[in-house]
Design a protein around this motif. Structure first.
Motif, PDB file in Angstrom:
ATOM      1  N   THR A  18      50.800  30.948  39.576  1.00  0.00           N
ATOM      2  CA  THR A  18      49.367  31.160  39.404  1.00  0.00           C
ATOM      3  C   THR A  18      48.958  32.363  40.243  1.00  0.00           C
ATOM      4  OG1 THR A  18      48.989  28.781  39.156  1.00  0.00           O
ATOM      5  CG2 THR A  18      47.071  30.149  39.655  1.00  0.00           C
TER       6      THR A  18
ATOM      7  N   GLU B 248      50.457  35.329  34.768  1.00  0.00           N
ATOM      8  CA  GLU B 248      49.251  35.034  33.990  1.00  0.00           C
ATOM      9  C   GLU B 248      48.616  36.357  33.517  1.00  0.00           C
ATOM     10  OE1 GLU B 248      47.061  31.136  35.365  1.00  0.00           O
ATOM     11  OE2 GLU B 248      47.272  32.489  37.091  1.00  0.00           O
TER      12      GLU B 248
ATOM     13  N   ARG C 269      44.873  36.837  32.487  1.00  0.00           N
ATOM     14  CA  ARG C 269      43.784  36.650  33.444  1.00  0.00           C
ATOM     15  C   ARG C 269      43.545  37.864  34.339  1.00  0.00           C
ATOM     16  NH1 ARG C 269      44.104  31.500  36.881  1.00  0.00           N
ATOM     17  NH2 ARG C 269      41.829  31.634  36.769  1.00  0.00           N
TER      18      ARG C 269
END
Length: 402
Positions: free
Chosen positions: A73, A267, A270
């Motif tokens: 993340t 990610e 994002r």
């Protein structure tokens, strides 16, 4: 330093710590939350962006260090709001070759022959309609291009212990390695690490340049300097000026080289590799590897700049748009976050005038009753102060319009 309102909530940044058994240190390891109680007696997490950004910067590990730690993340301060991801249109109709959009590719093979006028016209049209073009047969040897990419990759793939010696935001020695020059000003950071070096008019002391890429970057700069003189001449003639006009304005003298490293992003939907912006200087020469990810805005469309073997990407900067009184255009471009395990590597050289206190603005030769000056006169010092007073996104050029 002012705290900026968060765009999203996620775990705070905790720099990964080395482990004895080389186990993967996740981003959420040893995370700490700061909580407060609202009027409804509910716990709410307080996000201190300034603190988290400083912790990350102080760790000196860069984005590559985050990836090596095994994160799945991305840290919250890298997350961009959904509206910052415009829909990408490579061309309006994929099945219709006639309407296919690609930035122009210009062959410089016969630039000093009878074909020079044709090449000037091609560059003029590309600079007016796109602000971007690729060039082939430009005179920079292929092995120089290959060694440049390989050496930048090698620098970034050294241990954190070695790279951290160069990490910092001050350019006192003419060279610095960091993540995002506007890390503390931006609303959201970009997923890349950058080694930047002032190469003109005076390069850094030889010993201050990392040994692993020292000779390669200096050779790349030397080749780009020669190419820059050719390009400035073609662009000058495209405006109906004498060939040496931009050279006489010192537009070749001040150069800044950036070496970008875009590692894998867990990610990519994002964040971005490089947020939408236009370059502030006169001209940029970019070397990119085969991974891709660079996109240019043309009208309402975002167009992929497809890697072309042996080619260099050229784009017009804000200063040249103003000097040309909008004959040439400086356009927005961006790099998407890298979804591939193989890193994306590129190196850009930015050409700027060295005469900081001279007056710049539309050249008298390009101003007439039919086309009056669009911009006021200004010094380079004024312009760069305006550029660095904001984050990378947005154009400083608008501030100087009449």
């Amino acid at each position: 330093m002012t705290s900026i309102k968060p765009l999203f909530f996620s775990a705070p940044f905790v720099p990964p710590k080395p482990t004895k058994h080389k186990q993967r240190v996740g981003y959420h390891t040893a995370k700490k939350k700061i909580m407060t109680i609202n009027s409804q007696n509910q716990q709410i997490e307080i996000y201190d962006r300034s603190k988290e950004v400083k912790e990350f910067d102080d760790s000196k590990i860069g984005v590559k260090g985050l990836v090596d730690s095994g994160i799945t993340t991305i840290p919250r301060f890298f997350v961009h709001p959904p509206e910052s991801f415009p829909s990408i249109t490579t061309h309006p109709n994929p099945s219709d070759d006639h309407h296919r959009k690609e930035i122009p590719i210009i062959d410089l093979s016969f630039v000093h022959s009878h074909r020079r006028t044709i090449i000037i016209d091609e560059i003029k049209e590309a600079s007016r309609n796109w602000g971007f073009f690729q060039i082939l047969n430009h005179g920079v040897p292929t092995d120089v291009l290959d060694r440049t990419i390989s050496s930048i990759k090698a620098f970034n793939e050294q241990s954190n212990e070695i790279k951290s010696k160069y990490y910092g935001r001050e350019m006192g020695k003419g060279i610095a390695f960091s993540t995002n020059f506007d890390l503390f000003q931006s609303k959201a950071a970009s997923w890349r690490d950058t080694l930047q070096m002032k190469t003109g008019p005076t390069p850094p002391h030889f010993d201050h340049i990392p040994e692993i890429c020292r000779r390669e970057l200096l050779e790349w700069d030397q080749q780009v300097q020669l190419l820059g003189e050719t390009l400035m001449g073609l662009l000058s003639e495209g405006l109906g000026l004498e060939k040496d006009k931009l050279k006489e304005m010192s537009c070749l003298d001040s150069r800044l080289m950036v070496a970008h490293y875009y590692p894998y992003c867990p990610e990519p939907e994002r964040t971005v590799g490089l947020k939408s912006h236009s370059d502030p200087g006169v001209l940029t020469v970019l070397l990119q590897d085969e991974i891709g990810g660079l996109q240019v805005k043309n009208g309402e469309d975002w167009i992929d700049v497809k890697p072309c073997s042996g080619a260099l990407v050229i784009n017009i900067g804000d200063l040249l748009q103003m000097i040309s009184n909008d004959e040439y255009k400086s356009v927005e471009h961006q790099v998407v976050a890298n979804p591939f395990r193989e890193p994306r590597v590129s190196s850009g050289v930015f050409f700027n005038p060295s005469k900081r206190e001279d007056s710049y603005g539309p050249l008298p030769e390009l101003v007439s009753a039919e086309k009056p000056a669009i911009y006021k006169q200004f010094t380079l010092t004024d312009f760069m102060r305006q550029f660095f007073s904001k984050e990378l996104e947005g154009k400083a050029i608008d501030y100087f319009k009449l």
